[in-house]
Design an enzyme around this catalytic site. Structure first.
Site, PDB file in Angstrom:
ATOM      1  N   SER A 120       0.721  -1.187   0.120  1.00 49.81           N
ATOM      2  CA  SER A 120       0.102   0.228  -0.014  1.00 49.81           C
ATOM      3  C   SER A 120       0.892   1.194   0.033  1.00 49.81           C
ATOM      4  O   SER A 120       0.425   2.368  -0.188  1.00 49.81           O
ATOM      5  CB  SER A 120      -0.734   0.165   1.125  1.00 49.81           C
ATOM      6  OG  SER A 120      -1.474  -1.273   1.542  1.00 49.81           O
ATOM      7  N   HIS A 141      -1.478  -2.763  -6.819  1.00 52.71           N
ATOM      8  CA  HIS A 141      -2.098  -2.463  -5.644  1.00 52.71           C
ATOM      9  C   HIS A 141      -3.607  -2.735  -5.772  1.00 52.71           C
ATOM     10  O   HIS A 141      -4.235  -2.008  -6.371  1.00 52.71           O
ATOM     11  CB  HIS A 141      -1.721  -1.075  -4.972  1.00 52.71           C
ATOM     12  CG  HIS A 141      -2.380  -0.520  -3.885  1.00 52.71           C
ATOM     13  ND1 HIS A 141      -2.765   0.545  -3.616  1.00 52.71           N
ATOM     14  CD2 HIS A 141      -2.605  -1.221  -2.824  1.00 52.71           C
ATOM     15  CE1 HIS A 141      -3.315   0.800  -2.334  1.00 52.71           C
ATOM     16  NE2 HIS A 141      -2.877  -0.287  -1.801  1.00 52.71           N
ATOM     17  N   GLU A 153      -4.240  -0.493  -8.903  1.00 53.48           N
ATOM     18  CA  GLU A 153      -3.243   0.673  -9.053  1.00 53.48           C
ATOM     19  C   GLU A 153      -2.033  -0.170  -9.546  1.00 53.48           C
ATOM     20  O   GLU A 153      -1.464  -0.917  -8.818  1.00 53.48           O
ATOM     21  CB  GLU A 153      -3.192   1.261  -8.028  1.00 53.48           C
ATOM     22  CG  GLU A 153      -2.811   2.735  -7.791  1.00 53.48           C
ATOM     23  CD  GLU A 153      -2.838   3.624  -6.606  1.00 53.48           C
ATOM     24  OE1 GLU A 153      -2.663   2.855  -5.255  1.00 53.48           O
ATOM     25  OE2 GLU A 153      -2.509   4.760  -6.584  1.00 53.48           O
ATOM     26  N   ASN A 191      -3.588   6.309  -1.637  1.00 52.86           N
ATOM     27  CA  ASN A 191      -3.336   6.680  -0.212  1.00 52.86           C
ATOM     28  C   ASN A 191      -2.940   8.131  -0.190  1.00 52.86           C
ATOM     29  O   ASN A 191      -3.082   8.929   1.179  1.00 52.86           O
ATOM     30  CB  ASN A 191      -2.429   5.782   0.626  1.00 52.86           C
ATOM     31  CG  ASN A 191      -3.330   4.355   0.846  1.00 52.86           C
ATOM     32  OD1 ASN A 191      -4.344   4.404   1.361  1.00 52.86           O
ATOM     33  ND2 ASN A 191      -2.373   3.505   0.687  1.00 52.86           N
TER      34      ASN A 191
HETATM   35  P1  NAD Z   1      -2.334 -10.235   6.224  1.00 54.23           P
HETATM   36  O1  NAD Z   1      -1.652  -9.839   7.698  1.00 54.23           O
HETATM   37  O2  NAD Z   1      -3.909 -10.614   6.523  1.00 54.23           O
HETATM   38  O3  NAD Z   1      -1.946 -11.282   5.664  1.00 54.23           O
HETATM   39  C1  NAD Z   1      -0.436 -11.411   5.272  1.00 54.23           C
HETATM   40  C2  NAD Z   1       0.000 -12.795   5.240  1.00 54.23           C
HETATM   41  O4  NAD Z   1       1.406 -13.129   4.805  1.00 54.23           O
HETATM   42  C3  NAD Z   1      -0.126 -13.813   6.667  1.00 54.23           C
HETATM   43  O5  NAD Z   1      -1.020 -14.746   6.202  1.00 54.23           O
HETATM   44  C4  NAD Z   1       1.374 -14.298   6.942  1.00 54.23           C
HETATM   45  O6  NAD Z   1       1.191 -15.435   7.434  1.00 54.23           O
HETATM   46  C5  NAD Z   1       1.795 -14.340   5.570  1.00 54.23           C
HETATM   47  N1  NAD Z   1       3.376 -14.122   5.411  1.00 54.23           N
HETATM   48  C6  NAD Z   1       4.241 -13.396   6.562  1.00 54.23           C
HETATM   49  N2  NAD Z   1       5.416 -13.684   6.183  1.00 54.23           N
HETATM   50  C7  NAD Z   1       5.425 -14.660   5.098  1.00 54.23           C
HETATM   51  C8  NAD Z   1       6.619 -14.909   4.079  1.00 54.23           C
HETATM   52  N3  NAD Z   1       7.853 -14.566   4.374  1.00 54.23           N
HETATM   53  N4  NAD Z   1       6.220 -15.914   3.103  1.00 54.23           N
HETATM   54  C9  NAD Z   1       4.866 -16.150   2.837  1.00 54.23           C
HETATM   55  N5  NAD Z   1       4.056 -15.579   3.650  1.00 54.23           N
HETATM   56  C10 NAD Z   1       4.113 -14.775   4.724  1.00 54.23           C
HETATM   57  O7  NAD Z   1      -2.006  -8.880   5.390  1.00 54.23           O
HETATM   58  P2  NAD Z   1      -3.027  -8.230   4.257  1.00 54.23           P
HETATM   59  O8  NAD Z   1      -4.059  -7.163   4.920  1.00 54.23           O
HETATM   60  O9  NAD Z   1      -3.564  -9.270   3.325  1.00 54.23           O
HETATM   61  O10 NAD Z   1      -1.949  -7.331   3.421  1.00 54.23           O
HETATM   62  C11 NAD Z   1      -0.995  -7.893   2.650  1.00 54.23           C
HETATM   63  C12 NAD Z   1      -0.339  -6.809   1.932  1.00 54.23           C
HETATM   64  O11 NAD Z   1      -1.546  -5.867   1.055  1.00 54.23           O
HETATM   65  C13 NAD Z   1       0.153  -5.466   2.610  1.00 54.23           C
HETATM   66  O12 NAD Z   1       1.474  -5.076   1.874  1.00 54.23           O
HETATM   67  C14 NAD Z   1      -0.735  -4.501   2.691  1.00 54.23           C
HETATM   68  O13 NAD Z   1      -0.457  -2.896   3.054  1.00 54.23           O
HETATM   69  C15 NAD Z   1      -1.551  -4.777   1.292  1.00 54.23           C
HETATM   70  N6  NAD Z   1      -2.918  -4.188   1.347  1.00 54.23           N
HETATM   71  C16 NAD Z   1      -3.669  -4.302   2.320  1.00 54.23           C
HETATM   72  C17 NAD Z   1      -5.169  -3.961   2.072  1.00 54.23           C
HETATM   73  C18 NAD Z   1      -5.964  -4.136   3.083  1.00 54.23           C
HETATM   74  O14 NAD Z   1      -7.060  -3.448   3.430  1.00 54.23           O
HETATM   75  N7  NAD Z   1      -5.732  -5.157   4.327  1.00 54.23           N
HETATM   76  C19 NAD Z   1      -5.270  -3.290   1.135  1.00 54.23           C
HETATM   77  C20 NAD Z   1      -4.603  -3.042  -0.106  1.00 54.23           C
HETATM   78  C21 NAD Z   1      -3.127  -3.267   0.119  1.00 54.23           C
END
Ligand code: NAD
Length: 284
Positions: A120, A141, A153, A191
């Site tokens: 993000s 994104h 994005e 953002n």
């Molecule tokens: P999340 O915490 O729900 O999921 C992340 C997952 O990654 C976890 O299941 C974890 O076990 C796994 N993980 C950690 N280290 C790892 C590794 N080395 N190898 C493989 N898996 C690994 O996070 P999320 O909310 O899904 O966010 C993920 C990304 O998406 C972030 O960069 C976030 O900024 C971005 N994002 C999130 C949102 C949102 O609303 N949640 C929206 C847009 C973008």
């Protein structure tokens, strides 16, 4: 370049949504996570979301089974990415973790595979600089919830090639999304524009301009926003909002991005929004 087989790294909130949408659009998906529990929960979530689509008449039962059959899971990230055309990384928003994952991807993928990050706010240029082939690194994104939101994005790092960009844009279209190309600057477009609005709403609340409900109602009825800014901040997570505002403030060096002290106070109290049961609103 045709993209048929992909890997998604991280099976959390975003990863399982990306896997779902890709499999629904005919791609073979390998969903990879360090935790088998997360992978099991991700497949369950995809199944439930597919059930909802079947109930609404968007998919039939056979299509549901086909989508599930196209999603494979594994905890072995290195061997799981060896044969794919494109990887979408969706691990937690920590720069050092992303750098480490991209180091692994750089070694373990085919040299022509595209490496996309769902970050993000972390610089695509900096992630790419940690790899030997920065021209194949790009931002994709997706918005939350992925199966519902139309936008992707697409973020070009300084070294991202035209080939990588056009293949990624094409891939996003194949997933039924609308890709929008932007350059790599802090907060990208989404953002950079959204977070100052949320911050201003929190400032208005702190200064007693209006109540939580009044601020959200003004923005919903007056500006046709589907959700008020404070309700939206609760959905995104107040800790996430604070992290992104701190990044904008630090990287752009402009005080207009200074996080509201009230937002800091809520985060310090553990009031992180919906996920913690309390933010600007309270949740069951
Ligand atoms: P999340 O915490 O729900 O999921 C992340 C997952 O990654 C976890 O299941 C974890 O076990 C796994 N993980 C950690 N280290 C790892 C590794 N080395 N190898 C493989 N898996 C690994 O996070 P999320 O909310 O899904 O966010 C993920 C990304 O998406 C972030 O960069 C976030 O900024 C971005 N994002 C999130 C949102 C949102 O609303 N949640 C929206 C847009 C973008």
């Amino acid at each position: 370049m045709s993209i048929d087989r992909i890997a998604v790294i991280g099976g959390g909130t975003m990863g399982n949504g990306i896997a779902h949408v890709a499999a629904q659009h005919g791609k073979s998906v390998r969903l990879l996570d360090v935790s088998q529990e997360v992978l099991d929960a991700a497949v369950e979530t995809i199944g439930k979301n597919l059930d909802r689509q079947v109930a609404k008449g968007i998919l039939d039962e056979q299509a549901r089974l086909d989508v599930l059959a196209r999603v494979e899971t594994s905890t072995d990230v290195s061997s799981g990415v060896a044969d794919v055309d494109l990887v979408v990384e969706a691990v937690p928003e920590r720069a050092e973790l992303k750098y480490q994952v991209f180091g692994t991807l750089d070694e373990a993928t085919r040299p022509d595979a595209i490496l996309a990050s769902n970050t993000s706010s972390i610089s695509i240029t900096e992630i790419a600089a940690r790899t030997k082939h920065p021209e194949r690194v790009i931002g994709m994104h997706f918005m939350n919830p992925v199966p519902v939101m139309e936008l992707v994005e697409v973020i070009r790092g300084l070294a991202t090639s035209d080939e990588t960009t056009s293949a990624t844009v094409e891939f996003a279209k194949e997933l039924g999304k609308t890709p929008v190309e932007v350059n790599d600057f802090p907060g990208f477009v989404s953002n950079r524009v959204l977070m100052p609005m949320i911050n201003e709403a929190v400032m208005a609340l702190m200064e007693g301009v209006a109540s939580v409900e009044a601020i959200d109602t003004v923005m919903k009825l007056g500006m046709k926003h589907p959700m008020g800014p404070l309700e939206l901040a609760d959905l995104i997570g107040l800790d996430t909002c604070l992290n992104i505002l701190e990044l904008l403030h630090r990287e752009l060096g402009d005080d207009r991005y200074r996080p509201s002290p009230l937002l800091r106070k809520y985060v310090a109290a553990g009031w992180h929004g919906r996920k913690s049961g309390r933010g600007f609103y309270t949740y069951d």
